[in-house]
Design a protein around this motif. Structure first.
Motif, PDB file in Angstrom:
ATOM      1  N   ALA A 153       0.824  -1.212   0.000  1.00 39.02           N
ATOM      2  CA  ALA A 153       0.000   0.000   0.000  1.00 39.02           C
ATOM      3  C   ALA A 153       0.857   1.262   0.000  1.00 39.02           C
ATOM      4  N   ASP A 154       0.236   2.348  -0.420  1.00 34.18           N
ATOM      5  CA  ASP A 154       0.781   3.693  -0.276  1.00 34.18           C
ATOM      6  C   ASP A 154       0.232   4.232   1.046  1.00 34.18           C
ATOM      7  N   VAL A 155       1.089   4.392   2.060  1.00 32.89           N
ATOM      8  CA  VAL A 155       0.627   4.579   3.432  1.00 32.89           C
ATOM      9  C   VAL A 155       0.896   5.995   3.932  1.00 32.89           C
ATOM     10  N   THR A 156      -0.137   6.601   4.535  1.00 31.78           N
ATOM     11  CA  THR A 156      -0.004   7.847   5.282  1.00 31.78           C
ATOM     12  C   THR A 156      -0.222   7.534   6.755  1.00 31.78           C
ATOM     13  N   HIS A 157       0.774   7.877   7.575  1.00 30.30           N
ATOM     14  CA  HIS A 157       0.786   7.570   9.007  1.00 30.30           C
ATOM     15  C   HIS A 157       0.681   8.877   9.772  1.00 30.30           C
ATOM     16  N   LEU A 158      -0.360   9.008  10.614  1.00 31.66           N
ATOM     17  CA  LEU A 158      -0.569  10.243  11.358  1.00 31.66           C
ATOM     18  C   LEU A 158      -0.603   9.982  12.856  1.00 31.66           C
ATOM     19  N   ASP A 159       0.144  10.789  13.585  1.00 34.19           N
ATOM     20  CA  ASP A 159       0.053  10.797  15.035  1.00 34.19           C
ATOM     21  C   ASP A 159       0.383  12.205  15.512  1.00 34.19           C
ATOM     22  N   ALA A 160      -0.125  12.559  16.689  1.00 34.19           N
ATOM     23  CA  ALA A 160       0.084  13.908  17.203  1.00 34.19           C
ATOM     24  C   ALA A 160       1.416  14.075  17.925  1.00 34.19           C
ATOM     25  N   VAL A 161       2.103  12.958  18.206  1.00 38.45           N
ATOM     26  CA  VAL A 161       3.338  12.999  18.992  1.00 38.45           C
ATOM     27  C   VAL A 161       4.531  12.695  18.095  1.00 38.45           C
ATOM     28  N   LYS A 162       5.429  13.651  17.963  1.00 37.67           N
ATOM     29  CA  LYS A 162       6.568  13.512  17.060  1.00 37.67           C
ATOM     30  C   LYS A 162       7.464  12.343  17.445  1.00 37.67           C
ATOM     31  N   GLN A 163       7.628  12.111  18.758  1.00 38.75           N
ATOM     32  CA  GLN A 163       8.529  11.043  19.206  1.00 38.75           C
ATOM     33  C   GLN A 163       8.050   9.669  18.766  1.00 38.75           C
ATOM     34  N   VAL A 164       6.730   9.422  18.796  1.00 42.88           N
ATOM     35  CA  VAL A 164       6.257   8.101  18.392  1.00 42.88           C
ATOM     36  C   VAL A 164       6.266   7.956  16.874  1.00 42.88           C
ATOM     37  N   VAL A 165       6.204   9.064  16.138  1.00 43.13           N
ATOM     38  CA  VAL A 165       6.372   8.996  14.689  1.00 43.13           C
ATOM     39  C   VAL A 165       7.808   8.582  14.365  1.00 43.13           C
ATOM     40  N   THR A 166       8.772   9.111  15.117  1.00 39.51           N
ATOM     41  CA  THR A 166      10.165   8.681  14.955  1.00 39.51           C
ATOM     42  C   THR A 166      10.313   7.200  15.268  1.00 39.51           C
ATOM     43  N   TRP A 167       9.648   6.734  16.297  1.00 41.33           N
ATOM     44  CA  TRP A 167       9.639   5.307  16.660  1.00 41.33           C
ATOM     45  C   TRP A 167       9.061   4.485  15.504  1.00 41.33           C
ATOM     46  N   SER A 168       8.008   4.986  14.896  1.00 44.15           N
ATOM     47  CA  SER A 168       7.390   4.292  13.755  1.00 44.15           C
ATOM     48  C   SER A 168       8.364   4.172  12.592  1.00 44.15           C
ATOM     49  N   ARG A 169       9.128   5.235  12.341  1.00 43.87           N
ATOM     50  CA  ARG A 169      10.120   5.197  11.260  1.00 43.87           C
ATOM     51  C   ARG A 169      11.143   4.085  11.519  1.00 43.87           C
ATOM     52  N   HIS A 170      11.558   3.933  12.776  1.00 44.63           N
ATOM     53  CA  HIS A 170      12.494   2.866  13.110  1.00 44.63           C
ATOM     54  C   HIS A 170      11.872   1.494  12.844  1.00 44.63           C
ATOM     55  N   ASN A 171      10.583   1.338  13.163  1.00 47.34           N
ATOM     56  CA  ASN A 171       9.903   0.069  12.883  1.00 47.34           C
ATOM     57  C   ASN A 171       9.842  -0.211  11.384  1.00 47.34           C
ATOM     58  N   MET A 172       9.592   0.829  10.593  1.00 46.32           N
ATOM     59  CA  MET A 172       9.575   0.671   9.140  1.00 46.32           C
ATOM     60  C   MET A 172      10.941   0.208   8.630  1.00 46.32           C
ATOM     61  N   GLU A 173      11.988   0.893   9.076  1.00 46.54           N
ATOM     62  CA  GLU A 173      13.333   0.563   8.606  1.00 46.54           C
ATOM     63  C   GLU A 173      13.766  -0.817   9.080  1.00 46.54           C
ATOM     64  N   SER A 174      13.465  -1.164  10.336  1.00 47.20           N
ATOM     65  CA  SER A 174      13.829  -2.486  10.862  1.00 47.20           C
ATOM     66  C   SER A 174      13.116  -3.602  10.122  1.00 47.20           C
ATOM     67  N   SER A 175      11.920  -3.295   9.598  1.00 48.42           N
ATOM     68  CA  SER A 175      11.134  -4.297   8.862  1.00 48.42           C
ATOM     69  C   SER A 175      11.473  -4.329   7.376  1.00 48.42           C
ATOM     70  N   GLY A 176      12.470  -3.559   6.968  1.00 53.40           N
ATOM     71  CA  GLY A 176      12.917  -3.582   5.569  1.00 53.40           C
ATOM     72  C   GLY A 176      11.993  -2.867   4.613  1.00 53.40           C
ATOM     73  N   GLN A 177      11.223  -1.893   5.114  1.00 58.54           N
ATOM     74  CA  GLN A 177      10.301  -1.139   4.273  1.00 58.54           C
ATOM     75  C   GLN A 177      10.772   0.310   4.142  1.00 58.54           C
ATOM     76  N   GLU A 178      10.163   1.039   3.229  1.00 57.02           N
ATOM     77  CA  GLU A 178      10.480   2.455   3.051  1.00 57.02           C
ATOM     78  C   GLU A 178       9.295   3.153   2.389  1.00 57.02           C
ATOM     79  N   GLY A 179       9.282   4.492   2.498  1.00 57.15           N
ATOM     80  CA  GLY A 179       8.322   5.269   1.731  1.00 57.15           C
ATOM     81  C   GLY A 179       7.011   5.590   2.410  1.00 57.15           C
ATOM     82  N   ILE A 180       6.867   5.325   3.709  1.00 62.25           N
ATOM     83  CA  ILE A 180       5.657   5.746   4.408  1.00 62.25           C
ATOM     84  C   ILE A 180       5.667   7.271   4.541  1.00 62.25           C
ATOM     85  N   ARG A 181       4.512   7.886   4.367  1.00 64.95           N
ATOM     86  CA  ARG A 181       4.369   9.330   4.542  1.00 64.95           C
ATOM     87  C   ARG A 181       4.061   9.617   6.002  1.00 64.95           C
ATOM     88  N   TRP A 182       4.895  10.438   6.657  1.00 72.51           N
ATOM     89  CA  TRP A 182       4.745  10.722   8.081  1.00 72.51           C
ATOM     90  C   TRP A 182       4.063  12.074   8.270  1.00 72.51           C
TER      91      TRP A 182
END
Length: 298
Positions: A153-182
């Motif tokens: 999918a083409d994914v848009t990820h929204l959260d109000a807390v910047k720190q957990v968005v950074t955490w999400s980016r780490h989960n994306m990278e650790s899972s071998g994915q890229e290109g989520i819109r934050w």
């Protein structure tokens, strides 16, 4: 609206285990580490005695007297502040998730949500759309976002807390994915802008808290806001091919309330399912951990 009423719990997860529950706590294994945390719905007795419970735990979250969501971790055995676990399902979905012991008892994932990760992956895989657009609101650390991305999918990820968005980016990278819109924003404001822009999504995931604040202090109270937000989401959901997942954790809500919310804002929907999410401990006690409503038209 024809509905299936279900109780759902994750299966086939080698890196997670609910060992025991009771006395307002739960004892869980995440990979090689075992932790105990407060759990307000575990009102029954433990199956293990307290001594055995404490001997198994690497760490225990001790809550503050005036704030059950905040406290400190007490370590009984050596445990890293951060570590990773994997989630692999029989369909081939593979996630690597980063965990950490926070001051709010959470460690970065809600294990009961694995049944929805499977649903997201299956819905996207079956959808006759080359690259479905998925919006994850109140997305926290993003396991659902990464599952959607891994499914194509083409994914848009929204959260109000910047720190957990950074955490999400780490989960994306650790899972071998890229290109989520934050997106760091207030969910209501963002959806209203998407309506004005004419944007549509094939999948919408909503996992709102009972209470919260947007990045600019916007107030969120579930009972007061969820009906309007669902009404707005109905305007950005693609009519022909779509799925929607609604999770609700408020103790005052039932799956019938979720069903009424969906019916009043989306009308008749196809393949509707609603009920409870739960985890089963090693003594066959079922711990309820929220309600869900989901539907899809593929």
């Amino acid at each position: 609206m024809k509905e299936s009423i279900l109780s759902l719990s994750p299966q086939h997860w080698k890196d997670y285990e609910l060992i025991d529950s009771g006395a307002f706590e739960k004892l869980e294994r995440f990979g090689p580490y075992i932790i105990s945390r407060p759990e307000p719905q575990a009102i029954w007795d433990r199956s293990m005695d307290e001594k055995e419970w404490r001997e198994k735990a690497h760490a225990h979250f001790a809550k503050e007297k005036n704030n059950p969501e905040k406290g400190q971790w007490k370590e009984f055995q050596k445990i890293p502040h951060k570590w990773q676990i994997d989630y692999n399902n029989p369909a081939g979905l593979k996630l690597t998730l980063n965990l950490a012991m926070t001051s709010f008892k959470h460690i970065g994932i809600f294990p009961e949500q694995a049944v929805n990760w499977d649903y997201i992956e299956e819905s996207i895989a079956r959808m006759p759309v080359e690259k479905p657009k998925v919006l994850n609101l109140f997305a926290y650390t993003g396991a659902a976002s990464v599952a959607a991305k891994a499914a194509g999918a083409d994914v848009t990820h929204l959260d109000a807390v910047k720190q957990v968005v950074t955490w999400s980016r780490h989960n994306m990278e650790s899972s071998g994915q890229e290109g989520i819109r934050w997106v760091v924003d207030d969910a209501m404001k963002f959806v209203k802008r998407e309506i004005r822009r004419g944007n549509k999504y094939h999948g919408i995931i909503l996992d709102p808290p009972a209470y919260g604040r947007g990045p600019n202090g916007e107030k969120w109270v579930l009972e007061e806001e969820i009906n309007e937000l669902l009404k707005l989401c109905s305007e950005i959901l693609e009519p022909d091919h779509h799925f929607l997942i609604l999770n609700l954790y408020s103790l005052s809500f039932s799956s019938m309330i979720a069903a009424n919310l969906v019916k009043s804002n989306f009308g008749e929907v196809e393949n509707a399912e609603h009920g409870e999410l739960y985890l089963e401990d090693n003594f066959q006690k079922k711990l309820p951990l929220g309600i869900f409503f989901r539907f899809r038209k593929l």
